[in-house]
Design a protein around this motif. Structure first.
Motif, PDB file in Angstrom:
ATOM      1  N   ASP A 166      -3.977   8.893   0.295  1.00  8.17           N
ATOM      2  CA  ASP A 166      -4.942   8.143   0.699  1.00  8.17           C
ATOM      3  C   ASP A 166      -4.899   6.795   0.285  1.00  8.17           C
ATOM      4  OD1 ASP A 166      -6.171  10.612   1.461  1.00  8.17           O
ATOM      5  OD2 ASP A 166      -6.936  11.172  -0.381  1.00  8.17           O
ATOM      6  N   ASN A 167      -3.712   6.451   0.181  1.00  7.54           N
ATOM      7  CA  ASN A 167      -3.507   4.781  -0.450  1.00  7.54           C
ATOM      8  C   ASN A 167      -4.323   4.407  -1.665  1.00  7.54           C
ATOM      9  OD1 ASN A 167      -2.077   4.903   2.034  1.00  7.54           O
ATOM     10  ND2 ASN A 167      -3.666   3.393   3.320  1.00  7.54           N
ATOM     11  N   THR A 168      -4.195   5.199  -2.660  1.00  6.16           N
ATOM     12  CA  THR A 168      -5.082   5.029  -3.959  1.00  6.16           C
ATOM     13  C   THR A 168      -4.061   5.477  -4.794  1.00  6.16           C
ATOM     14  OG1 THR A 168      -7.158   5.840  -2.707  1.00  6.16           O
ATOM     15  CG2 THR A 168      -6.985   6.044  -5.436  1.00  6.16           C
ATOM     16  N   ILE A 169      -4.102   4.481  -6.055  1.00  5.16           N
ATOM     17  CA  ILE A 169      -3.362   5.214  -7.151  1.00  5.16           C
ATOM     18  C   ILE A 169      -4.453   5.102  -8.307  1.00  5.16           C
ATOM     19  CG2 ILE A 169      -1.962   3.963  -9.029  1.00  5.16           C
ATOM     20  CD1 ILE A 169      -0.343   2.565  -7.042  1.00  5.16           C
ATOM     21  N   ASP A 170      -4.122   6.504  -8.999  1.00  3.81           N
ATOM     22  CA  ASP A 170      -5.088   6.612  -9.999  1.00  3.81           C
ATOM     23  C   ASP A 170      -4.622   6.366 -11.467  1.00  3.81           C
ATOM     24  OD1 ASP A 170      -7.037   7.846 -11.654  1.00  3.81           O
ATOM     25  OD2 ASP A 170      -7.017   9.992 -10.617  1.00  3.81           O
ATOM     26  N   TYR A 171      -5.109   5.393 -11.957  1.00  2.00           N
ATOM     27  CA  TYR A 171      -4.717   5.392 -13.290  1.00  2.00           C
ATOM     28  C   TYR A 171      -5.009   6.509 -14.290  1.00  2.00           C
ATOM     29  CZ  TYR A 171      -3.847   0.146 -12.616  1.00  2.00           C
ATOM     30  OH  TYR A 171      -3.579  -1.050 -12.164  1.00  2.00           O
ATOM     31  N   MET A 223      -7.378  -4.606 -17.405  1.00  2.00           N
ATOM     32  CA  MET A 223      -7.559  -3.382 -18.418  1.00  2.00           C
ATOM     33  C   MET A 223      -8.851  -3.631 -19.149  1.00  2.00           C
ATOM     34  SD  MET A 223      -5.268  -1.512 -17.847  1.00  2.00           S
ATOM     35  CE  MET A 223      -5.106  -0.291 -19.030  1.00  2.00           C
ATOM     36  N   SER A 224      -9.952  -4.163 -18.449  1.00  2.00           N
ATOM     37  CA  SER A 224     -11.219  -4.224 -19.137  1.00  2.00           C
ATOM     38  C   SER A 224     -11.582  -2.733 -19.195  1.00  2.00           C
ATOM     39  CB  SER A 224     -12.274  -5.310 -18.221  1.00  2.00           C
ATOM     40  OG  SER A 224     -11.894  -6.290 -17.883  1.00  2.00           O
ATOM     41  N   PRO A 225     -12.379  -2.552 -20.375  1.00  2.00           N
ATOM     42  CA  PRO A 225     -12.593  -1.172 -20.809  1.00  2.00           C
ATOM     43  C   PRO A 225     -13.793  -0.915 -19.791  1.00  2.00           C
ATOM     44  CG  PRO A 225     -12.647  -2.477 -22.796  1.00  2.00           C
ATOM     45  CD  PRO A 225     -12.411  -3.325 -21.759  1.00  2.00           C
ATOM     46  N   GLY A 226     -13.866   0.510 -19.629  1.00  2.00           N
ATOM     47  CA  GLY A 226     -14.985   1.115 -18.376  1.00  2.00           C
ATOM     48  C   GLY A 226     -14.241   1.376 -17.266  1.00  2.00           C
ATOM     49  N   PRO A 227     -15.213   1.833 -16.077  1.00  2.00           N
ATOM     50  CA  PRO A 227     -14.329   2.465 -14.920  1.00  2.00           C
ATOM     51  C   PRO A 227     -13.781   1.496 -14.224  1.00  2.00           C
ATOM     52  CG  PRO A 227     -16.765   2.282 -14.790  1.00  2.00           C
ATOM     53  CD  PRO A 227     -16.525   2.074 -16.176  1.00  2.00           C
ATOM     54  N   ILE A 228     -12.699   2.015 -13.354  1.00  2.00           N
ATOM     55  CA  ILE A 228     -11.824   1.264 -12.478  1.00  2.00           C
ATOM     56  C   ILE A 228     -12.161   1.558 -11.234  1.00  2.00           C
ATOM     57  CG2 ILE A 228      -9.509   0.433 -11.721  1.00  2.00           C
ATOM     58  CD1 ILE A 228      -8.221   1.050 -14.338  1.00  2.00           C
ATOM     59  N   ARG A 229     -12.533   0.820 -10.255  1.00  2.00           N
ATOM     60  CA  ARG A 229     -13.126   1.250  -8.900  1.00  2.00           C
ATOM     61  C   ARG A 229     -12.728  -0.094  -7.966  1.00  2.00           C
ATOM     62  NH1 ARG A 229     -13.085   5.509 -10.683  1.00  2.00           N
ATOM     63  NH2 ARG A 229     -13.900   7.083 -10.808  1.00  2.00           N
ATOM     64  N   GLY A 243      -4.162  -4.590  11.527  1.00  2.00           N
ATOM     65  CA  GLY A 243      -3.177  -4.692  10.533  1.00  2.00           C
ATOM     66  C   GLY A 243      -3.582  -4.982   9.345  1.00  2.00           C
ATOM     67  N   LYS A 244      -4.923  -4.269   9.229  1.00  2.00           N
ATOM     68  CA  LYS A 244      -5.675  -4.487   7.565  1.00  2.00           C
ATOM     69  C   LYS A 244      -5.508  -3.246   7.211  1.00  2.00           C
ATOM     70  CE  LYS A 244      -8.110  -8.780   8.464  1.00  2.00           C
ATOM     71  NZ  LYS A 244      -9.530  -9.450   8.171  1.00  2.00           N
ATOM     72  N   ILE A 245      -4.984  -3.063   5.732  1.00  2.00           N
ATOM     73  CA  ILE A 245      -4.742  -1.705   5.152  1.00  2.00           C
ATOM     74  C   ILE A 245      -5.598  -1.874   3.662  1.00  2.00           C
ATOM     75  CG2 ILE A 245      -3.286  -0.145   4.188  1.00  2.00           C
ATOM     76  CD1 ILE A 245      -1.678  -2.640   6.269  1.00  2.00           C
ATOM     77  N   PRO A 246      -6.747  -1.087   3.364  1.00  2.00           N
ATOM     78  CA  PRO A 246      -7.128  -0.950   2.099  1.00  2.00           C
ATOM     79  C   PRO A 246      -6.652  -0.054   1.158  1.00  2.00           C
ATOM     80  CG  PRO A 246      -8.509   0.331   3.813  1.00  2.00           C
ATOM     81  CD  PRO A 246      -7.376  -0.374   4.348  1.00  2.00           C
ATOM     82  N   LEU A 247      -6.148  -0.665   0.159  1.00  2.00           N
ATOM     83  CA  LEU A 247      -5.618   0.137  -0.957  1.00  2.00           C
ATOM     84  C   LEU A 247      -6.564   0.285  -1.845  1.00  2.00           C
ATOM     85  CD1 LEU A 247      -2.133  -1.810  -1.078  1.00  2.00           C
ATOM     86  CD2 LEU A 247      -2.760   0.237   0.203  1.00  2.00           C
ATOM     87  N   LYS A 248      -6.684   1.211  -2.877  1.00  2.00           N
ATOM     88  CA  LYS A 248      -7.451   1.508  -4.092  1.00  2.00           C
ATOM     89  C   LYS A 248      -6.754   1.819  -5.183  1.00  2.00           C
ATOM     90  CE  LYS A 248     -11.095   3.053  -0.788  1.00  2.00           C
ATOM     91  NZ  LYS A 248     -11.695   2.017  -0.185  1.00  2.00           N
ATOM     92  N   ILE A 249      -7.477   1.137  -6.304  1.00  2.00           N
ATOM     93  CA  ILE A 249      -7.044   1.816  -7.665  1.00  2.00           C
ATOM     94  C   ILE A 249      -8.310   2.372  -8.363  1.00  2.00           C
ATOM     95  CG2 ILE A 249      -4.994   0.222  -7.822  1.00  2.00           C
ATOM     96  CD1 ILE A 249      -6.976  -1.377  -9.656  1.00  2.00           C
ATOM     97  N   LYS A 250      -8.108   3.331  -8.964  1.00  2.00           N
ATOM     98  CA  LYS A 250      -9.238   4.033  -9.682  1.00  2.00           C
ATOM     99  C   LYS A 250      -9.040   4.529 -11.209  1.00  2.00           C
ATOM    100  CE  LYS A 250      -8.859   8.530  -7.878  1.00  2.00           C
ATOM    101  NZ  LYS A 250      -9.628   9.820  -7.060  1.00  2.00           N
ATOM    102  N   GLY A 251      -9.680   4.746 -11.774  1.00  2.00           N
ATOM    103  CA  GLY A 251      -9.521   5.375 -13.098  1.00  2.00           C
ATOM    104  C   GLY A 251     -10.388   4.857 -14.387  1.00  2.00           C
TER     105      GLY A 251
END
Length: 143
Positions: A29-34, A93-99, A114-122
């Motif tokens: 899903d083009n997402t990296i989960d920390y 790496m600020s404390p708290g949720p990553i979205r 040609g626009k691709i959304p990538l997401k990070i979470k954790g």
């Protein structure tokens, strides 16, 4: 002779226009989960790996984040058909949720415009430090 030259030029440009660059990311899903990470024990760098599955060079023209706390970097050279590349992302790496969302602009035809959304979470956690006096007090109370 001019007509022959124009015909060859037109045919060459027509053949090029049918070529397409396509991008496929390996992250689900083009997402990296920390996951849950600790601020002091993680550098915040992750990589989105991708492959050009088209038959023309893939050109990443821009990569930008929704905020300054996430810094992405893009490939500087075109990615040739069948080859792989990566987009590195550094979260502060600020404390708290990553979205966070990173937007990739490219010539890939398998994404609208040609626009691709990538997401990070954790979630970034801070290790609780025990005050040495409190630790000593706890030991004394156990006796």
């Amino acid at each position: 002779m001019k007509k022959l030259f124009l015909l060859i030029a037109f045919t060459g440009f027509s053949a090029l226009s049918f070529g397409q660059a396509k991008i496929e990311f390996t992250a689900k899903d083009n997402t990296i989960d920390y996951g849950k990470v600790y601020k002091d024990s993680d550098n915040g760098i992750r990589s989105f790996e991708f492959k050009n599955t088209g038959n023309q060079p893939l050109i990443i023209t821009n990569v930008q984040s929704t905020c300054g706390c996430t810094v992405p970097s893009k490939p500087t050279e075109p990615i040739m058909p069948g080859k792989t590349g990566k987009i590195d992302v550094k979260y502060n790496m600020s404390p708290g949720p990553i979205r966070k969302t990173i937007t990739v602009e490219s010539n890939a035809v398998n994404y609208e415009g040609g626009k691709i959304p990538l997401k990070i979470k954790g979630e970034v956690l801070v290790k609780q430090e025990v005050n040495p006096l409190e630790k000593k007090k706890a030991i004394m109370e156990k006796r």
